[in-house]
Structures are given as structure tokens and as C-alpha cells.
Design a protein around this motif. Structure first.
Motif, short mmCIF file in Angstrom:
data_model
loop_
_atom_site.label_atom_id
_atom_site.label_comp_id
_atom_site.label_asym_id
_atom_site.label_seq_id
_atom_site.Cartn_x
_atom_site.Cartn_y
_atom_site.Cartn_z
N ALA A 53 0.81 -1.22 0.00
CA ALA A 53 0.00 0.00 0.00
C ALA A 53 0.84 1.27 0.00
O ALA A 53 0.39 2.32 -0.45
CB ALA A 53 -0.91 0.01 1.22
N PHE A 101 -6.28 4.37 3.56
CA PHE A 101 -5.81 3.03 3.23
C PHE A 101 -6.63 2.02 4.04
O PHE A 101 -6.76 2.17 5.26
CB PHE A 101 -4.33 2.85 3.57
N THR A 141 -13.31 2.96 2.15
CA THR A 141 -12.12 3.63 1.62
C THR A 141 -12.55 4.97 1.02
O THR A 141 -13.53 5.04 0.30
CB THR A 141 -11.47 2.77 0.52
N THR A 159 -6.92 3.73 -1.19
CA THR A 159 -6.39 2.43 -1.59
C THR A 159 -6.93 1.32 -0.70
O THR A 159 -6.87 1.42 0.53
CB THR A 159 -4.85 2.43 -1.51
N THR A 160 -7.46 0.28 -1.34
CA THR A 160 -7.93 -0.92 -0.65
C THR A 160 -6.99 -2.07 -0.96
O THR A 160 -6.69 -2.32 -2.13
CB THR A 160 -9.35 -1.30 -1.11
N VAL A 161 -6.53 -2.76 0.09
CA VAL A 161 -5.61 -3.88 -0.09
C VAL A 161 -6.25 -5.16 0.46
O VAL A 161 -6.68 -5.19 1.61
CB VAL A 161 -4.26 -3.63 0.62
N ARG A 210 -10.88 4.68 -6.64
CA ARG A 210 -10.06 3.99 -5.63
C ARG A 210 -9.12 3.01 -6.34
O ARG A 210 -9.35 2.58 -7.45
CB ARG A 210 -10.95 3.21 -4.67
N THR A 211 -8.07 2.64 -5.62
CA THR A 211 -7.15 1.61 -6.10
C THR A 211 -7.40 0.34 -5.30
O THR A 211 -7.43 0.37 -4.06
CB THR A 211 -5.69 2.06 -5.91
N LYS A 231 -5.90 -3.41 -4.58
CA LYS A 231 -4.68 -4.19 -4.74
C LYS A 231 -4.79 -5.53 -4.01
O LYS A 231 -5.33 -5.61 -2.92
CB LYS A 231 -3.47 -3.44 -4.15
#
Length: 373
Positions: free
Chosen positions: A184, A259, A277, A282-284, A307-308, A310
Motif C-alpha cells: 500500500a 488506506f 475507503t 487504496t484498498t488492499v 479507488r485503487t 490491490k
């Protein structure tokens, strides 16, 4: 006909999984002979990880019979002729991904995604007493007194790093801390949300703290984990219930967190952390879910929220290059690994440790496969 005692000369005790969902049986198996590039390791300490539970219950596929266990520290007892940089008696961390250093991911800065890194989980490394092939769960097979792995699957451990600490660095801590620092790239003064407080989730909290996040929200269904979360770096603990979303939004200015980390691995929790988020955040996904558990997103929300999303494998860490930093964090007291250990046992305690994980109790049980006389 070849003599199996020549091909598989090393008798050791191991907890063997013969059927999905069935109890493991501690029995004697014979490990394969050490090849030129191999190392035989006596397992001194091994953590029981949620990934082991996923293998045991069939969420993750694994050829059987198998010896599970992949988060471990041990001592070298034999080296192959081509292994010149490890001596008998050296302590090592065992890795469940062995980079080949030649494939496309390995040569493009992503050895944790090595195309061959997990292939050994499908290759027999031992036999039972009746000659049945045995497979190493997640390539390691550390729920045993000893295992045989390639040299590339090992990281030497400095003398001042405790064996139990080193074992946890091999999976939970490397994955969780790495998810924050390497996947992240959590930034200073940011807000972070972590859902699921097993060994990995608690390690994500520590990684967020190390990265300088200032609002770190921990969520779990087990409220007994609040103290562990706060000790790991959480500034707030929120129970997983019908009030979770409202509570998290109130702690993050109504926007959601910069995050977010799903350390559970289900479509429901992934959707939850995605929705918590902030726009542009960013979401992991760190937890490992089932292949049939589909997550749905609308085309509009993907565009609108920007949003991203990952995935995270092994914390996106190159263990060979990055582990010295983890050792420094341990030395400096910046990583508290002992706080992750909530139980101890021997090989006969594997099933109980897995049951505790399934029930959401405890964090890490550390087993000592070689019983002291």
C-alpha cells in the motif's frame, strides 16, 4: 527397483493431513535425500497460520497426504554440495515462496510473484512408511521435526534475533507489515483501517504505525482483541457489528480511510473495506478467500470513486533483500512479535490451534516440533 530408504533416508515425525477436514495424525515419514542445492533443516519453532487452516479445510487446494506448516525458523543439519554459504548449525527462516530469480516477475522487481515460487507444494518431498508420496504444504512442511528445501527458500537469522520471533517473520509479520509498507505504501499522517485481527492483521497495524499513520482503526468480531490491537498501534478499536461502518466513518472525517486492509478474505469483508475507503484511496486485500467467492463492483463506482484495489502476496516483500530491515525493527523494539503469540504446543496440538483460529480466538500458536527430553 530402487531402494526407497536411499531416496528417502531421513525418518522424522510429522503431523500428516490425509483428508480435507480430518484431524492430522502424528506419524513417521521419510524425507527425500538432500540434493546438491538443498538444505535439510530441523524445525525449532513454527507458527500455525490461517493459511494452514485454509489448506486443512479445503479452501485452498493442496495434494494429499501433506504436511502443512510454512511459518518457521530452524537449524541447518545438512547441506548439499553446491550450498557454500550456509553451515550446519546456522539458524534460518523458511520461506513459502522461493524466487527463481529468472522469470518475468523475478526480473521485474516482483520476486514474491515468482512463476515457480510455489510449485514445490505439488511435488512430493517425502513418503509415508508404506511408500505413499507426501507433499509439503505451501512448499515448506514445517509441522514436522525436519524438512528439506532449496537454498533459495532460506534466510539466515542473526544471532541476536530470537527463534520464535524469526519464525513469525517468515509469514505473518512479513506479510502484514509488508502490506502496509510495500504493497500500500502507507503515508505519514494518513488514516488506516484494518479488518481482521489475526497475526497478519495485527502486523498490518504495526506496519501502519511504522509508516507514520496517525489514525489507525482496527476492526474485529472478537472484542477481546482490543488490547492486542492497541498494543500493535491501533488508535481506535471498533467491534465488527451493525454499527461498524458508521463508527469508522465518524473516525475518518466522514470520508472513509486513506488506506484499508481486508485481512479476512471474503467477498463480504472486501466489499465492506472497499466501501470504507475514501474516494481516491487504496484498498488492499491481504486475506486469502475462496475461488468461488465472487466480489462484485459496478462500472460506475469504479469510475466515480477512483479507488485503487490491490492484492497482496507475502507483503510484496523480497525476503532476501528486505529482511535485514525487519531484523532492525525487531532489535529497536519497533516490532513487537511476542505480543502475537497467544499459545504454545507440540505437533499433537496442531488441530487445537487450527480450531482456535477458526473460532476467531487467539492470534498465533507457536509449536516446537522437536520435543525436549
Amino acid at each position: 527397483m530402487s531402494d526407497p530408504t536411499v531416496e528417502y533416508p531421513h525418518e522424522v515425525r510429522a503431523a500428516v493431513l490425509r483428508e480435507v477436514g480430518a484431524p492430522m495424525q502424528v506419524e513417521t515419514i521419510r524425507l527425500r535425500a538432500v540434493g546438491p542445492g538443498d538444505v535439510r533443516v530441523r524445525i525449532e519453532a513454527t507458527g500455525v497460520c490461517h493459511s494452514d487452516l485454509s489448506l486443512a479445510n479445503g479452501t485452498l487446494a493442496q495434494p494429499l497426504p501433506a504436511v502443512l506448516g510454512h511459518e518457521a525458523c530452524g537449524t541447518v543439519v545438512e547441506t548439499g554440495a553446491e550450498v557454500t554459504d550456509l553451515a550446519v548449525g546456522s539458524r534460518v527462516i523458511l520461506l513459502w515462496i522461493t524466487p527463481c530469480r529468472e522469470c518475468h516477475p523475478c526480473t521485474h522487481g516482483q520476486p514474491h510473484l515468482c512463476e515457480k515460487g510455489s510449485s514445490r507444494a505439488g511435488e512430493p518431498y517425502a513418503v509415508t512408511r508404506d511408500g505413499t508420496p507426501v507433499y509439503p504444504g505451501l512448499t515448506v512442511g514445517s509441522f514436522a521435526e525436519q524438512t528439506v528445501v532449496p537454498r533459495g527458500a532460506l534466510v539466515p537469522v542473526p544471532d541476536d534475533i530470537d527463534t520464535a520471533d524469526a519464525a513469525l517473520l517468515g509469514c505473518a509479520v512479513m506479510t502484514g507489515v509488508g502490506a502496509a509498507t510495500h504493497t500500500a505504501h502507507v503515508t505519514k499522517k494518513s488514516s488506516v483501517l484494518v479488518v481482521g485481527l489475526g497475526g497478519v492483521g495485527l502486523s498490518v497495524l504495526q506496519g501502519a504505525r511504522l509508516a507514520g499513520a496517525t489514525t489507525i482503526v482496527a476492526v474485529d468480531r472478537n472484542t477481546d482483541k482490543e488490547a492486542l490491537a492497541k498494543a500493535a498501534g491501533a488508535t481506535h478499536f471498533v467491534p465488527a457489528d451493525d454499527t461498524t461502518k458508521k463508527a469508522v466513518r465518524s473516525l475518518t472525517g466522514g470520508r472513509g480511510a486513506d488506506f484499508t486492509f481486508d485481512c479476512v478474505g471474503s467477498s463480504r469483508t472486501i466489499r465492506d473495506v472497499w466501501g470504507l475507503t475514501r474516494r481516491g484511496g487504496t484498498t488492499v486485500v491481504v486475506g486469502i478467500g475462496g475461488k468461488d467467492d465472487a466480489v462484485q463492483f459496478s462500472a460506475l463506482e469504479l469510475f466515480h470513486f477512483a479507488r485503487t484495489l490491490k492484492g497482496c502476496v507475502a507483503g510484496s516483500v523480497d525476503a532476501e533483500a528486505d529482511m535485514p530491515q525487519f531484523f532492525d525493527w525487531v532489535r529497536g523494539g519497533d516490532l513487537d512479535l511476542r505480543g502475537l503469540i497467544t499459545g504454545h504446543g507440540t505437533l499433537g496440538d496442531v488441530d487445537h490451534a487450527l480450531a482456535e483460529l477458526a473460532a476467531g480466538r487467539g492470534v498465533r500458536t507457536v509449536l516446537a516440533p522437536v520435543e525436549k527430553s
